[in-house]
Motif scaffolding. Structure first.
Motif, PDB file in Angstrom:
ATOM      1  N   ALA A  46      20.544  -4.894  23.513  1.00 48.94           N
ATOM      2  CA  ALA A  46      21.850  -4.807  24.172  1.00 48.94           C
ATOM      3  C   ALA A  46      21.752  -5.274  25.620  1.00 48.94           C
ATOM      4  O   ALA A  46      20.884  -4.817  26.366  1.00 48.94           O
ATOM      5  N   ALA A  47      22.628  -6.177  25.999  1.00 49.88           N
ATOM      6  CA  ALA A  47      22.717  -6.634  27.388  1.00 49.88           C
ATOM      7  C   ALA A  47      23.840  -5.905  28.108  1.00 49.88           C
ATOM      8  O   ALA A  47      23.681  -5.471  29.253  1.00 49.88           O
ATOM      9  N   LEU A  48      24.982  -5.760  27.440  1.00 47.27           N
ATOM     10  CA  LEU A  48      26.153  -5.112  28.026  1.00 47.27           C
ATOM     11  C   LEU A  48      26.645  -4.022  27.081  1.00 47.27           C
ATOM     12  O   LEU A  48      26.646  -4.184  25.858  1.00 47.27           O
ATOM     13  N   ARG A  49      27.071  -2.932  27.680  1.00 49.08           N
ATOM     14  CA  ARG A  49      27.537  -1.776  26.909  1.00 49.08           C
ATOM     15  C   ARG A  49      28.785  -1.238  27.581  1.00 49.08           C
ATOM     16  O   ARG A  49      28.835  -1.112  28.803  1.00 49.08           O
ATOM     17  N   THR A 226       7.159   0.621  41.096  1.00 45.46           N
ATOM     18  CA  THR A 226       5.791   1.011  40.760  1.00 45.46           C
ATOM     19  C   THR A 226       5.767   1.671  39.389  1.00 45.46           C
ATOM     20  O   THR A 226       6.761   2.223  38.926  1.00 45.46           O
ATOM     21  N   GLY A 227       4.626   1.623  38.750  1.00 44.10           N
ATOM     22  CA  GLY A 227       4.501   2.209  37.428  1.00 44.10           C
ATOM     23  C   GLY A 227       5.160   1.334  36.377  1.00 44.10           C
ATOM     24  O   GLY A 227       5.755   0.300  36.669  1.00 44.10           O
ATOM     25  N   ASP A 228       5.056   1.758  35.151  1.00 47.20           N
ATOM     26  CA  ASP A 228       5.664   1.011  34.044  1.00 47.20           C
ATOM     27  C   ASP A 228       7.136   1.389  33.940  1.00 47.20           C
ATOM     28  O   ASP A 228       7.474   2.548  33.684  1.00 47.20           O
ATOM     29  N   MET A 229       8.001   0.405  34.134  1.00 47.54           N
ATOM     30  CA  MET A 229       9.432   0.647  33.974  1.00 47.54           C
ATOM     31  C   MET A 229       9.774   0.647  32.487  1.00 47.54           C
ATOM     32  O   MET A 229       9.158  -0.075  31.701  1.00 47.54           O
ATOM     33  N   PRO A 230      10.750   1.450  32.080  1.00 45.19           N
ATOM     34  CA  PRO A 230      11.148   1.474  30.669  1.00 45.19           C
ATOM     35  C   PRO A 230      11.637   0.099  30.217  1.00 45.19           C
ATOM     36  O   PRO A 230      12.159  -0.685  31.004  1.00 45.19           O
ATOM     37  N   ASP A 231      11.439  -0.178  28.959  1.00 43.31           N
ATOM     38  CA  ASP A 231      11.929  -1.430  28.388  1.00 43.31           C
ATOM     39  C   ASP A 231      12.589  -1.095  27.045  1.00 43.31           C
ATOM     40  O   ASP A 231      11.903  -0.702  26.104  1.00 43.31           O
ATOM     41  N   PRO A 232      13.916  -1.192  26.933  1.00 44.78           N
ATOM     42  CA  PRO A 232      14.780  -1.776  27.955  1.00 44.78           C
ATOM     43  C   PRO A 232      15.108  -0.789  29.082  1.00 44.78           C
ATOM     44  O   PRO A 232      15.195   0.408  28.854  1.00 44.78           O
ATOM     45  N   GLU A 233      15.288  -1.347  30.250  1.00 48.05           N
ATOM     46  CA  GLU A 233      15.737  -0.576  31.406  1.00 48.05           C
ATOM     47  C   GLU A 233      17.253  -0.400  31.296  1.00 48.05           C
ATOM     48  O   GLU A 233      17.960  -1.290  30.856  1.00 48.05           O
ATOM     49  N   ARG A 234      17.752   0.763  31.693  1.00 45.71           N
ATOM     50  CA  ARG A 234      19.192   1.029  31.644  1.00 45.71           C
ATOM     51  C   ARG A 234      19.775   1.103  33.043  1.00 45.71           C
ATOM     52  O   ARG A 234      19.184   1.710  33.943  1.00 45.71           O
ATOM     53  N   ALA A 254      19.825  -7.143  37.152  1.00 43.77           N
ATOM     54  CA  ALA A 254      19.787  -6.826  35.724  1.00 43.77           C
ATOM     55  C   ALA A 254      19.415  -8.057  34.899  1.00 43.77           C
ATOM     56  O   ALA A 254      18.693  -7.958  33.908  1.00 43.77           O
ATOM     57  N   LEU A 255      19.907  -9.215  35.297  1.00 46.41           N
ATOM     58  CA  LEU A 255      19.546 -10.450  34.603  1.00 46.41           C
ATOM     59  C   LEU A 255      18.055 -10.733  34.747  1.00 46.41           C
ATOM     60  O   LEU A 255      17.382 -11.111  33.787  1.00 46.41           O
ATOM     61  N   TYR A 256      17.536 -10.520  35.935  1.00 48.85           N
ATOM     62  CA  TYR A 256      16.122 -10.805  36.191  1.00 48.85           C
ATOM     63  C   TYR A 256      15.211  -9.861  35.415  1.00 48.85           C
ATOM     64  O   TYR A 256      14.172 -10.268  34.894  1.00 48.85           O
ATOM     65  N   ARG A 257      15.615  -8.575  35.322  1.00 48.63           N
ATOM     66  CA  ARG A 257      14.745  -7.572  34.705  1.00 48.63           C
ATOM     67  C   ARG A 257      15.086  -7.298  33.237  1.00 48.63           C
ATOM     68  O   ARG A 257      14.409  -6.515  32.582  1.00 48.63           O
ATOM     69  N   GLY A 258      16.145  -7.918  32.720  1.00 45.21           N
ATOM     70  CA  GLY A 258      16.527  -7.672  31.332  1.00 45.21           C
ATOM     71  C   GLY A 258      17.117  -6.296  31.116  1.00 45.21           C
ATOM     72  O   GLY A 258      16.886  -5.658  30.086  1.00 45.21           O
ATOM     73  N   THR A 259      17.890  -5.827  32.066  1.00 47.92           N
ATOM     74  CA  THR A 259      18.453  -4.478  32.028  1.00 47.92           C
ATOM     75  C   THR A 259      19.675  -4.395  31.121  1.00 47.92           C
ATOM     76  O   THR A 259      20.540  -5.273  31.142  1.00 47.92           O
ATOM     77  N   GLU A 260      19.765  -3.329  30.363  1.00 49.41           N
ATOM     78  CA  GLU A 260      20.984  -3.019  29.606  1.00 49.41           C
ATOM     79  C   GLU A 260      21.977  -2.369  30.566  1.00 49.41           C
ATOM     80  O   GLU A 260      21.719  -1.287  31.096  1.00 49.41           O
ATOM     81  N   VAL A 261      23.102  -3.021  30.800  1.00 46.13           N
ATOM     82  CA  VAL A 261      24.072  -2.544  31.781  1.00 46.13           C
ATOM     83  C   VAL A 261      25.279  -1.926  31.082  1.00 46.13           C
ATOM     84  O   VAL A 261      25.931  -2.573  30.257  1.00 46.13           O
ATOM     85  N   THR A 262      25.561  -0.675  31.405  1.00 49.33           N
ATOM     86  CA  THR A 262      26.779  -0.014  30.949  1.00 49.33           C
ATOM     87  C   THR A 262      27.823  -0.158  32.043  1.00 49.33           C
ATOM     88  O   THR A 262      27.552   0.142  33.208  1.00 49.33           O
ATOM     89  N   HIS A 280      18.065   4.283  34.494  1.00 56.96           N
ATOM     90  CA  HIS A 280      16.708   4.315  35.052  1.00 56.96           C
ATOM     91  C   HIS A 280      16.701   3.932  36.519  1.00 56.96           C
ATOM     92  O   HIS A 280      15.848   4.381  37.281  1.00 56.96           O
ATOM     93  N   VAL A 281      17.614   3.050  36.906  1.00 54.89           N
ATOM     94  CA  VAL A 281      17.788   2.664  38.309  1.00 54.89           C
ATOM     95  C   VAL A 281      19.254   2.880  38.650  1.00 54.89           C
ATOM     96  O   VAL A 281      20.142   2.453  37.905  1.00 54.89           O
ATOM     97  N   LEU A 282      19.506   3.561  39.754  1.00 52.88           N
ATOM     98  CA  LEU A 282      20.891   3.874  40.122  1.00 52.88           C
ATOM     99  C   LEU A 282      21.075   3.732  41.619  1.00 52.88           C
ATOM    100  O   LEU A 282      20.376   4.373  42.408  1.00 52.88           O
ATOM    101  N   PHE A 283      22.014   2.867  42.006  1.00 50.33           N
ATOM    102  CA  PHE A 283      22.394   2.752  43.416  1.00 50.33           C
ATOM    103  C   PHE A 283      23.769   3.377  43.597  1.00 50.33           C
ATOM    104  O   PHE A 283      24.675   3.157  42.785  1.00 50.33           O
TER     105      PHE A 283
END
Length: 567
Positions: A46-49, A226-234, A254-262, A280-283
């Motif tokens: 999933a790319a977009l949700r 740092t560390g292993d980021m989840p794959d897929p990242e949310r 998100a495009l660079y890291r292959g993040t699933e974006v809701t 997993h990442v939130l601004f």
């Protein structure tokens, strides 16, 4: 931007500079190429949700790539090509990501405008950007039709829902463009977007961000993880895409890291979306975190004094743990044992608000009280502050792990920051914008001949290269006694009072400081209900109990400042 509570504005260290080195490795690429890489390597992920009524829908990377290829061909059929500009007025929804990339694939420039823009502002932004096409949501269509006669250059109006010259479905009906060839043709100097400033001191300025800026920004940010980021990242998209922070976080990044974006189209639903997404990442800007903090504290307070005491004890333990971890120091056995017990309880709290799987929580874009930063770090949330602006593609300084509350971290890899003789923060690197659209005079004010960006902020660098922002250069208050005071320091502290939503400090040229305080439209009615009072804000503003509660909060704030800064 981080502000601490120094007694008075300190002198900056003239000529001081900080950089992590210019050895950042950046391979030539672009957002369209990242899309294709994801479609190749994770085609069915999933790319977009998004939410459709009560149901959740997703679009895979392969499907999104196909949508972009078709939308690009559809835009090309409408006459859009290299060098053209396309304005977007869309909420946080999947169609934004598709249309933005489709325009970029044609080497056109997609430009988001705030959904709050009035018809007059629409007229200015479309005219100034010389946009030839607009893609808008049906709810905003009237703002364009009302001024269409004043926009002779606007040749095409595409509506995602109904109406306009054509619709989103019409774009997708075209035969797909060759995205690989388009990605090869996209150049580092091509404009990726134009971000319009708020225009608080004059007409909005168009910040030109090119592909090179974007690539260096997202690569530098990813290098800090740092560390292993989840794959897929949310990830969760809820802030306006007209703001550089959201574009970098949940679009380019998100495009660079292959993040699933809701996508969350309504900010008032953020709480529900956090729980349903568990990013997993939130601004988020400070106000988002302040409200989350207030909600957690209110929930704990509702369980009685004993629960409040246990929670305070847990936060004290968490604060010690966060400080040790930030410095890379091992936890003493007794502290580690206590944290195991506390963290088990805090994990439930983090889960209730959707922060239980966050690897990197980040705030920025405005001042935030240090106690808010420490609150979330003490709660076990990996929390950090970023500093930057549209003119440097979003982030200039950031430390995700070795965090010093009250500072905004060290420069990103490949970026240099120094302090000018007058205390102004200067920045240099490939993330610095190329200038303001059609405004060489303002560009010359922002950039010197050597490419240094004048931020307009006063800052201080410590011995380890961590930056602390004092205030905006033009907003420092000089009292009648000649003392320099940062109003943003005080305002941030005042907004930490639970009942206060906004604060404005006044005192330039005066013998003392005053503040205008505005009740929080959510916290104040909740307080009123708990105290058996009507929820009307006007009535609450005159209520003696409310005034006493706020007065006590102001007294606590004053105690943190020197006499010259007290209200």
């Amino acid at each position: 931007m981080s502000l601490d509570t120094a007694p008075t504005v300190p002198a900056a260290r003239p000529g001081g500079s900080s950089a992590r080195g210019a050895d950042l490795t950046v391979e030539p690429s672009n957002p369209v190429r990242w899309l294709l890489d994801n479609a190749d390597h994770r085609p069915d992920a999933a790319a977009l949700r998004w939410k459709d009524g009560d149901d959740w829908r997703t679009r895979s990377w392969r499907e999104v790539a196909d949508d972009v290829a078709r939308a690009a061909a559809g835009l090309r059929a409408l006459g859009i090509g290299a060098g053209d500009r396309v304005v977007l007025m869309l909420r946080n929804r999947p169609e934004f990501h598709v249309v933005d990339l489709a325009a970029l694939a044609l080497r056109a420039t997609p430009i988001s405008i705030y959904n709050s823009s009035s018809p007059e502002q629409v007229t200015y932004l479309v005219s100034h950007s010389k946009a030839t096409a607009a893609v808008v949501e049906g709810a905003f269509l009237e703002r364009f039709t009302a001024v269409r006669g004043e926009l002779p250059g606007l040749q095409t109006l595409v509506v995602v829902d109904d109406g306009g010259d054509s619709g989103y479905d019409d774009l997708l009906a075209a035969d797909p463009l060759d995205l690989s060839a388009a990605a090869d043709q996209l150049q580092p100097d091509d404009l990726a977007t134009v971000i319009y400033t708020s225009g608080t001191t004059g007409p909005p300025k168009g910040v030109m961000i090119d592909v090179r800026n974007v690539v260096h920004q997202v690569v530098a940010l990813r290098s800090l993880f740092t560390g292993d980021m989840p794959d897929p990242e949310r990830g969760l998209s809820f802030l306006p895409m007209a703001h550089i922070a959201e574009r970098v976080t949940t679009h380019y990044g998100a495009l660079y890291r292959g993040t699933e974006v809701t996508t969350c189209p309504d900010l008032t639903q953020l709480g529900a979306y956090l729980g349903a997404t568990r990013p997993h990442v939130l601004f988020g800007p400070p106000r988002v975190w302040e409200k989350l903090k207030a909600g957690i504290e209110a929930a704990v307070a509702g369980q009685g004094e004993e629960a409040v005491g246990r929670f305070a004890f847990g936060l004290d333990v968490g604060k010690q743990v966060a400080a040790k971890k930030a410095m890379g120091e091992p936890l003493p056995d007794d502290l580690a044992g206590l944290w195991t017990l506390v963290d088990e309880k805090f994990a439930g709290i983090r889960g209730l608000v959707g922060l239980d799987e966050v690897r990197h929580a980040i705030t920025g874009a405005a001042p935030i009280p240090v106690e808010v930063v420490e609150f979330f770090r003490s709660l076990g949330v990996p929390f950090a502050e970023v500093y930057g602006m549209s003119e440097n593609t979003g982030a200039m300084t950031l430390d995700l792990d070795r965090v010093k509350p009250g500072t905004v971290g060290r420069p990103l890899p490949g970026v240099e920051v120094r302090i000018a003789e007058d205390g102004e923060v200067l920045c240099k690197g490939e993330i610095v914008f190329r200038g303001y659209l059609d405004d060489p005079e303002k560009t010359a004010e922002a950039l010197d001949d050597d490419g240094w960006l004048r931020t307009g902020d006063i800052g201080v660098l410590d011995d380890e290269g961590y930056l602390r922002i004092v205030d905006r250069k033009k907003e420092l208050i000089i009292t009648a006694g000649g003392k320099n005071v940062s109003p943003a320091n005080l305002e941030a502290a005042l907004k930490s009072i639970p009942l206060v939503g906004q604060a404005c400090v006044i005192g330039d040229g005066r013998k003392f400081l005053s503040a205008l305080l505005v009740l929080d439209p959510e916290a104040a009615p909740a307080w009123a209900a708990a105290h058996g009072k009507p929820a009307d804000l006007a009535a609450l503003a005159e209520d003696e109990d409310v005034r006493s509660e706020i007065a006590a909060g102001v007294e606590q704030v004053n105690a943190r400042f020197s006499q010259v800064e007290q209200l």
